[in-house]
Design a protein around this motif. Structure first.
Motif, short mmCIF file in Angstrom:
data_model
loop_
_atom_site.label_atom_id
_atom_site.label_comp_id
_atom_site.label_asym_id
_atom_site.label_seq_id
_atom_site.Cartn_x
_atom_site.Cartn_y
_atom_site.Cartn_z
N TYR A 94 0.78 -1.24 0.00
CA TYR A 94 0.00 0.00 0.00
C TYR A 94 0.82 1.29 0.00
CZ TYR A 94 -3.69 -3.28 1.14
OH TYR A 94 -4.56 -4.32 1.11
N SER A 95 1.99 1.28 0.59
CA SER A 95 2.72 2.54 0.74
C SER A 95 3.30 3.02 -0.59
CB SER A 95 3.85 2.36 1.76
OG SER A 95 4.49 3.59 2.01
N ASN A 96 3.01 4.27 -0.95
CA ASN A 96 3.58 4.83 -2.17
C ASN A 96 4.11 6.26 -1.95
OD1 ASN A 96 1.25 6.34 -1.98
ND2 ASN A 96 0.25 5.40 -3.77
N THR A 97 4.33 6.62 -0.70
CA THR A 97 4.93 7.92 -0.39
C THR A 97 5.73 7.81 0.90
OG1 THR A 97 4.52 10.27 0.04
CG2 THR A 97 2.91 8.71 0.92
N ILE A 98 6.78 8.62 0.98
CA ILE A 98 7.57 8.65 2.21
C ILE A 98 7.33 9.95 2.97
CG2 ILE A 98 9.38 7.15 1.30
CD1 ILE A 98 11.06 9.67 0.78
N ASN A 99 6.41 10.74 2.46
CA ASN A 99 6.11 12.03 3.09
C ASN A 99 4.80 11.95 3.86
OD1 ASN A 99 8.39 13.43 1.99
ND2 ASN A 99 7.33 13.47 0.02
N LEU A 100 4.92 11.76 5.16
CA LEU A 100 3.73 11.70 6.01
C LEU A 100 2.98 13.02 6.00
CD1 LEU A 100 2.00 10.24 8.14
CD2 LEU A 100 3.67 10.99 9.87
N GLU A 101 3.72 14.12 5.89
CA GLU A 101 3.10 15.44 5.98
C GLU A 101 2.09 15.70 4.86
OE1 GLU A 101 6.26 14.81 5.81
OE2 GLU A 101 7.21 15.45 7.68
N SER A 102 2.32 15.13 3.67
CA SER A 102 1.46 15.42 2.53
C SER A 102 0.62 14.23 2.08
CB SER A 102 2.31 15.91 1.35
OG SER A 102 3.24 14.90 0.97
N CYS A 103 0.56 13.19 2.88
CA CYS A 103 -0.18 11.99 2.46
C CYS A 103 -1.69 12.21 2.58
CB CYS A 103 0.24 10.78 3.28
SG CYS A 103 -0.36 10.79 4.99
N ASP A 104 -2.43 11.38 1.84
CA ASP A 104 -3.90 11.41 1.91
C ASP A 104 -4.40 10.57 3.08
OD1 ASP A 104 -4.25 12.96 -0.46
OD2 ASP A 104 -3.79 11.18 -1.64
N ALA A 105 -3.70 9.48 3.35
CA ALA A 105 -4.11 8.57 4.43
C ALA A 105 -2.92 7.77 4.90
CB ALA A 105 -5.22 7.65 3.96
N SER A 106 -2.97 7.29 6.13
CA SER A 106 -1.91 6.44 6.67
C SER A 106 -2.51 5.11 7.12
CB SER A 106 -1.22 7.13 7.84
OG SER A 106 -2.10 7.27 8.94
N ILE A 107 -1.68 4.08 7.08
CA ILE A 107 -2.10 2.75 7.51
C ILE A 107 -1.19 2.29 8.64
CG2 ILE A 107 -2.36 0.33 6.83
CD1 ILE A 107 -2.89 1.28 3.99
N THR A 108 -1.81 1.81 9.72
CA THR A 108 -1.03 1.29 10.85
C THR A 108 -1.68 0.01 11.37
OG1 THR A 108 -2.23 2.31 12.71
CG2 THR A 108 -0.59 3.68 11.57
N GLY A 109 -0.94 -0.68 12.22
CA GLY A 109 -1.53 -1.75 13.00
C GLY A 109 -1.87 -1.18 14.37
N CYS A 110 -2.01 -2.03 15.36
CA CYS A 110 -2.29 -1.58 16.72
C CYS A 110 -1.82 -2.62 17.71
CB CYS A 110 -3.78 -1.29 16.90
SG CYS A 110 -4.84 -2.75 16.80
N GLU A 111 -1.78 -2.23 18.97
CA GLU A 111 -1.42 -3.18 20.03
C GLU A 111 -2.61 -4.09 20.33
OE1 GLU A 111 1.43 -3.69 21.17
OE2 GLU A 111 2.62 -1.85 21.17
N CYS A 112 -3.79 -3.48 20.44
CA CYS A 112 -5.01 -4.24 20.71
C CYS A 112 -6.21 -3.31 20.57
CB CYS A 112 -4.98 -4.89 22.09
SG CYS A 112 -4.71 -3.74 23.46
N LEU A 113 -7.39 -3.86 20.76
CA LEU A 113 -8.65 -3.10 20.68
C LEU A 113 -9.42 -3.30 21.97
CD1 LEU A 113 -9.82 -4.22 17.11
CD2 LEU A 113 -8.55 -2.14 17.68
N VAL A 114 -9.97 -2.22 22.51
CA VAL A 114 -10.77 -2.29 23.73
C VAL A 114 -12.24 -2.26 23.34
CG1 VAL A 114 -11.34 -1.23 25.94
CG2 VAL A 114 -8.99 -1.14 25.07
N ALA A 115 -12.93 -3.37 23.53
CA ALA A 115 -14.31 -3.49 23.08
C ALA A 115 -15.26 -2.56 23.84
CB ALA A 115 -14.78 -4.94 23.22
N ARG A 116 -15.10 -2.47 25.16
CA ARG A 116 -16.06 -1.73 25.98
C ARG A 116 -16.13 -0.25 25.61
NH1 ARG A 116 -16.41 1.42 30.23
NH2 ARG A 116 -14.16 1.46 30.60
#
Length: 208
Positions: A94-116
């Motif tokens: 998915y990544s096609n830019t190295i410039n976070l400042e001008s990107c349209d969107a970013s993709i990350t993972g996470c440590e976990c999700l809190v359901a409550r």
């Protein structure tokens, strides 16, 4: 004299209250008792409902194949041309830019999700670091059902067990950034992303 009488009445009421205390509404000898109701539904459902209430956009994927189809469709339909991703698992896809400042969107993972609370938990120990999830105007998070926990204390335990030391920063993101500081009008995207997407992949057949 009147003031003295009023003071004596107040002191007498305080004394009576101390002599006959009102029972506390909780049991003191159960320090580990949960303050919240135990989950009665699947964590996926609880998380999705609470995440949506906070204006998060939830997408459930049966497997990795559906994840990629759904994510490609989203990127194409929104015409996002610059995608920033610093996670090895999805960088090449998915990544096609190295410039976070001008990107349209970013993709990350996470440590976990809190359901409550419908919360995405991230930390500085992840490859994405501190800024990727908050700097881009659109944040896309990919998570797995095996990362679901019920409460915040469970999430903290997961992070603690996963890393040899507690990360220098742990972020709890519940939907897009929002504030009502200006004339009590709710505005999104002031201190972070305007939109947050959570792609949840079923792990009955996939390992994260």
């Amino acid at each position: 004299m009147a003031n003295s009488t009023a003071k004596e009445n107040i002191l007498n009421k305080i004394k009576q209250a101390l002599d006959h205390p009102v029972p506390l509404p909780f049991v003191l000898d159960e320090p580990d008792a949960s303050l919240y109701e135990i989950a009665v539904e699947e964590l996926e459902i609880i998380f999705a409902e609470n995440f949506a209430k906070l204006q998060g956009k939830f997408i459930f994927c049966a497997d990795e194949k559906e994840l990629h189809l759904q994510l490609h469709h989203l990127i194409s339909s929104r015409e996002w041309m610059k995608i920033y991703c610093n996670e090895n698992q999805w960088n090449a896809l998915y990544s096609n830019t190295i410039n976070l400042e001008s990107c349209d969107a970013s993709i990350t993972g996470c440590e976990c999700l809190v359901a409550r609370t419908g919360t995405i938990v991230m930390s500085a120990a992840q490859q994405s670091g501190r800024t990727v999830s908050v700097y881009a105007p659109i944040h896309i998070c990919i998570a797995y059902t095996s990362q679901l926990v019920y409460d915040i204390k469970d999430a903290l335990q997961v992070v603690k067990e996963k890393h040899s030391t507690i990360p220098s920063l742990i972020t709890f993101a519940s939907g897009p950034s929002r504030t009502a500081d200006i004339e009590k009008t709710l505005v999104t995207g002031v201190h972070g992303p305007k939109e947050v997407y959570l792609f949840l992949v079923d792990t009955t057949t996939v390992n994260p």
